[in-house]
Design an enzyme around this catalytic site. Structure first.
Site, mmCIF file in Angstrom:
data_model
loop_
_atom_site.group_PDB
_atom_site.id
_atom_site.type_symbol
_atom_site.label_atom_id
_atom_site.label_comp_id
_atom_site.label_asym_id
_atom_site.label_seq_id
_atom_site.Cartn_x
_atom_site.Cartn_y
_atom_site.Cartn_z
ATOM 1 C CG ASP A 172 -3.230 2.465 5.297
ATOM 2 O OD1 ASP A 172 -4.385 2.211 4.914
ATOM 3 O OD2 ASP A 172 -2.458 1.609 5.752
ATOM 4 C CG ASP B 65 -0.146 0.216 2.540
ATOM 5 O OD1 ASP B 65 1.091 0.304 2.514
ATOM 6 O OD2 ASP B 65 -0.796 0.304 3.597
ATOM 7 C CG ASP C 280 1.547 3.115 4.752
ATOM 8 O OD1 ASP C 280 0.448 2.659 5.103
ATOM 9 O OD2 ASP C 280 2.486 2.390 4.345
HETATM 10 P P1 ATP Z 1 4.191 -2.516 2.984
HETATM 11 O O1 ATP Z 1 5.237 -2.076 2.028
HETATM 12 O O2 ATP Z 1 3.849 -3.944 2.849
HETATM 13 O O3 ATP Z 1 3.003 -1.631 3.008
HETATM 14 P P2 ATP Z 1 4.752 -1.276 5.488
HETATM 15 O O4 ATP Z 1 5.918 -1.357 6.391
HETATM 16 O O5 ATP Z 1 4.469 0.045 4.851
HETATM 17 O O6 ATP Z 1 4.921 -2.409 4.407
HETATM 18 P P3 ATP Z 1 2.099 -1.122 6.635
HETATM 19 O O7 ATP Z 1 1.201 -2.236 7.043
HETATM 20 O O8 ATP Z 1 1.623 -0.254 5.538
HETATM 21 O O9 ATP Z 1 3.507 -1.797 6.317
HETATM 22 O O10 ATP Z 1 2.375 -0.276 7.927
HETATM 23 C C1 ATP Z 1 3.178 0.889 7.912
HETATM 24 C C2 ATP Z 1 3.446 1.353 9.311
HETATM 25 O O11 ATP Z 1 2.258 1.830 9.906
HETATM 26 C C3 ATP Z 1 3.970 0.249 10.203
HETATM 27 O O12 ATP Z 1 5.051 0.755 10.923
HETATM 28 C C4 ATP Z 1 2.869 -0.046 11.161
HETATM 29 O O13 ATP Z 1 3.371 -0.310 12.448
HETATM 30 C C5 ATP Z 1 2.055 1.226 11.147
HETATM 31 N N1 ATP Z 1 0.636 0.912 11.283
HETATM 32 C C6 ATP Z 1 -0.104 0.220 10.413
HETATM 33 N N2 ATP Z 1 -1.376 0.117 10.844
HETATM 34 C C7 ATP Z 1 -1.424 0.792 12.009
HETATM 35 C C8 ATP Z 1 -2.448 1.089 12.942
HETATM 36 N N3 ATP Z 1 -3.682 0.664 12.782
HETATM 37 N N4 ATP Z 1 -2.124 1.824 14.012
HETATM 38 C C9 ATP Z 1 -0.867 2.263 14.191
HETATM 39 N N5 ATP Z 1 0.130 2.039 13.350
HETATM 40 C C10 ATP Z 1 -0.133 1.310 12.284
HETATM 41 MN MN MN Z 2 2.696 0.362 3.790
HETATM 42 MN MN MN Z 3 -0.409 0.745 5.581
#
Ligand code: ATP
Ligand code: MN
Ligand code: MN
Length: 359
Positions: free
Chosen positions: A283, A204, A206
């Site tokens: 997100d 995703d 963020d």
């Molecule tokens: P990817 O490349 O697969 O998206 P990512 O490291 O960006 O990997 P994400 O699941 O998008 O993974 O999460 C990004 C960050 O946001 C992570 O550090 C996670 O701890 C934090 N995070 C995700 N969801 C929540 C939440 N509901 N509340 C607080 N922090 C969150």
């Molecule tokens: Mn992510």
């Molecule tokens: Mn995310």
């Protein structure tokens, strides 16, 4: 002189937040195997076991060399008997029977497919698995009750399975910046998650949004989503209001990864050609300026790095860290910070830049 392998191993620290973990490392042949077992433990609702395998994998990611034999592992932290057994088998035979049979198993594959649907967690996936369902198609075919998120998850399943590239993330960044600038001039937007850590693909995209004048950010999300909606850019969105109250969420609450910022889990429609488009998970999180450093640290990841930061804070420093604040239980006060560097300093940790938080 260059330290030898054993000396290097002795320098590997116990907590992932004390180590530098680059994105590209030398031991994928081992870490991928250990992460299969971690994932499988998660599917079986065994969090302790899942974290143990993930910590073991993470230690190997931090090594500056490829593991060649069991001697290389002497004096490394976080490698339990089970992980060592798996590593030994891979070093000797090229693969681990346990890992391969897990990978092939009906349960593992079904849980991977089902939890891979946006809006579906382990519990729901497990219930469906026990009812004999194995894939998104099975859900549709049997007419399962789905909530709104899950409906979108099934509808856009194929697109959402495809990794999001950095180029796509940059296009989304431009869109988000345009939306935010239109509804709140002066707001700041930061790309978070895996892309901030230097990944070139992600599941995703963020974003963290704030405004230097505290209070201006309140109620911002509905304005952003309305703007995006009007442009026809949203396929799905669910916005949650900010519910953070310092007196209730601070020291009393167990440190938990779920934060309480105003946030939006969404699916964007992204133009990929003159007549082609795809769905992308996005997100969006809005943070008050005074919490921005904590939010930045909390949304950069990796998930294990975050978990280890909170564990370090609690176990080693008698502090409680969240994406909102840092509370010092010994002094009974909140420690204010404007930058990530200050938070690491409060925690007595060497600053680790985002690109080396790939634990
Ligand atoms: P990817 O490349 O697969 O998206 P990512 O490291 O960006 O990997 P994400 O699941 O998008 O993974 O999460 C990004 C960050 O946001 C992570 O550090 C996670 O701890 C934090 N995070 C995700 N969801 C929540 C939440 N509901 N509340 C607080 N922090 C969150
Ligand atoms: Mn992510
Ligand atoms: Mn995310």
């Amino acid at each position: 002189t260059k330290p030898n392998i054993d000396q290097t191993a002795m320098l590997v620290k116990t907590y992932a937040c004390q180590r530098r973990t680059p994105l590209k490392h030398h031991n994928s042949f081992l870490t991928e195997a250990l992460e299969i077992l971690s994932q499988n433990a998660e599917y079986n609702d065994n969090e302790g076991r899942s974290v143990a395998f993930r910590r073991a994998a993470s230690v190997l990611k931090a090594l500056p060399h490829r593991v060649k034999n069991m001697e290389d592992l002497r004096s490394l932290p976080c490698l339990g008997d089970h992980s060592q057994r798996v590593i030994k088998e891979i070093l000797e035979d090229g693969s681990s029977r346990e890992v391969e049979s897990t990978r092939q198993s009906d349960q593992f594959q079904a849980m991977k497919a089902l939890t891979g649907i946006f809006g579906v967690g382990v519990r729901t996936a497990d219930r469906w698995f026990r009812e004999g369902l194995r894939s998104p198609d099975d859900l549709v075919r049997t007419g399962q009750q789905l909530n709104r998120a899950q409906q979108a998850g099934v509808q856009y399943y194929d697109d959402l399975q495809k990794p999001v590239t950095k180029a796509e993330a940059d296009v989304i960044s431009d869109i988000v910046e345009k939306a935010v600038r239109a509804v709140l001039p002066g707001a700041e937007i930061r790309l978070m998650g895996g892309f901030r850590r230097g990944k070139d693909v992600g599941h995703d995209v963020d974003f963290l949004i704030t405004h230097p004048e505290e209070g201006k950010e309140e109620g911002l999300m509905p304005k952003i989503t309305n703007w995006l909606e009007e442009q026809g850019l949203l396929l799905y969105e669910k916005t949650t209001r900010n519910s953070y109250l310092e007196k209730m969420d601070g020291p009393a609450r167990a440190p938990n990864n779920m934060d309480r910022f105003e946030r939006c889990f969404s699916i964007f429609k992204l133009q990929t050609g003159s007549e082609t488009e795809r769905a992308v998970r996005v997100d969006l999180v809005v943070s008050p300026y005074s919490q921005f450093a904590f939010a930045t640290l909390g949304w950069t990841g990796s998930k294990l790095f975050e978990r280890e930061l909170r564990r370090w804070a609690g176990q080693e420093k008698h502090m409680s860290l969240s994406s909102h604040a840092l509370y010092d239980s010994k002094q009974n006060l909140y420690l204010r910070a404007k930058t990530e560097e200050e938070i690491f300093a409060f925690l007595d940790l060497e600053f680790i830049p985002p690109s080396e938080r790939n634990a």
